[in-house]
Design an enzyme around this catalytic site. Structure first.
Site, PDB file in Angstrom:
ATOM      1  N   SER A 106       0.831  -1.202   0.000  1.00 53.82           N
ATOM      2  CA  SER A 106       0.000   0.000   0.000  1.00 53.82           C
ATOM      3  C   SER A 106       0.874   1.263   0.000  1.00 53.82           C
ATOM      4  CB  SER A 106      -0.967  -0.035   1.189  1.00 53.82           C
ATOM      5  OG  SER A 106      -1.990   0.918   1.046  1.00 53.82           O
ATOM      6  N   ASP A 199     -10.110  -4.556  -4.725  1.00 54.37           N
ATOM      7  CA  ASP A 199      -9.494  -3.595  -3.810  1.00 54.37           C
ATOM      8  C   ASP A 199     -10.377  -2.349  -3.736  1.00 54.37           C
ATOM      9  OD1 ASP A 199      -7.863  -1.684  -2.517  1.00 54.37           O
ATOM     10  OD2 ASP A 199      -6.039  -2.611  -3.305  1.00 54.37           O
ATOM     11  N   HIS A 229      -7.830  -5.435  -0.549  1.00 57.74           N
ATOM     12  CA  HIS A 229      -6.655  -4.578  -0.417  1.00 57.74           C
ATOM     13  C   HIS A 229      -5.522  -5.245   0.345  1.00 57.74           C
ATOM     14  CE1 HIS A 229      -4.366  -0.905  -0.326  1.00 57.74           C
ATOM     15  NE2 HIS A 229      -4.329  -0.904   0.994  1.00 57.74           N
TER      16      HIS A 229
END
Length: 251
Positions: A106, A199, A229
């Protein structure tokens, strides 16, 4: 596979940065540097799995908690993208010999890209797991940005957690100054991007744009069917290691 003990290092100004550092079995093997996401730390399932993978393949592994997160000292509200990038670069410079493979989850994917631009040939490959470059731009509405500037912080629900997603003005401003998707990204090493089909945090369009902007001719995007995610389920970790295994054998 035993994991390394918790230790600390000072990047040069008294900060107490928590690390777990596994040395490679052979100096010719790379060190995998795992970079957590926003408000995450090095004890997450992906980070620990990457460390175990490193041990099983004879590679080194460096995990760290950014200042204000996990076991590191400092206040989370003082954290900025530039500050955390600085900590990552200092850790690699002081603790790691030889080549590195950057693995970012991320926001950690954004930091990995920024670090690769600065480290040049020391980076033999880069892996982005739901990488989120420039999320201070596309991840906030115009109204959110105004509230951040006026109030100094913004609290929003996190679709993957019961804990609110809190952003501070300093972090947001730092991120806006370090955006990279607006033009070609001068990274030439192999890049592997892993992204979940569902996601809800980072739209699939982000890795597609990243794929197009990276200068490297060796960029692959793996879209995980049904993935969200976090990408921390066993089958999702298997996909990560299938991408990573050939990279650790690169000369």
């Amino acid at each position: 596979m035993l994991l390394p003990d918790l230790a600390y290092f000072d990047p040069g100004d008294g900060r107490r940065i928590a690390i777990c550092h596994r040395l490679p079995a052979d100096p010719a093997r790379p060190t995998l540097v795992f970079l957590p996401g926003y408000a995450s730390d090095m004890t997450g399932s992906k980070a620990v799995a990457v460390d175990a993978f490193a041990g099983a393949t004879g590679c080194g592994c460096l995990r760290l908690d950014y200042s204000g997160t996990g076991a590191s000292g400092g206040e989370f509200a003082d954290g900025t993208l530039a500050r955390w990038l600085e900590e990552v670069l200092a850790a690699i410079d002081r603790l790691v010999d030889g080549r590195v493979i950057l693995i970012g989850s991320s926001m950690g994917g954004w930091i990995a890209l920024l670090a690769a631009l600065r480290l040049g040939n020391r980076v033999s490959a880069l892996v982005g797991i739901a990488a989120a470059p420039d999320f201070t731009d596309w991840g906030f509405s115009p109204e959110d940005k105004i509230r951040l500037l006026q109030d100094g912080r913004l609290e929003r629900p996190d679709p993957d957690s019961n804990t609110p997603f809190v952003t501070h003005r300093g972090f947001w401003q730092s991120g806006e100054a370090l955006r990279i998707l607006g033009g070609p990204i001068a990274i030439d090493c192999p890049v592997r991007l892993l992204h979940g089909e569902h996601d809800q945090v980072v739209p699939v369009g982000v890795p597609l744009k990243l794929l197009a902007q990276l200068r490297s001719a060796d960029v692959q995007l793996t879209l995980v069917k049904g993935g969200g995610h976090r990408l921390s389920e066993p089958r999702e970790l298997d996909a990560l290691f299938r991408s990573l295994a050939p990279l650790v054998e690169l000369p």
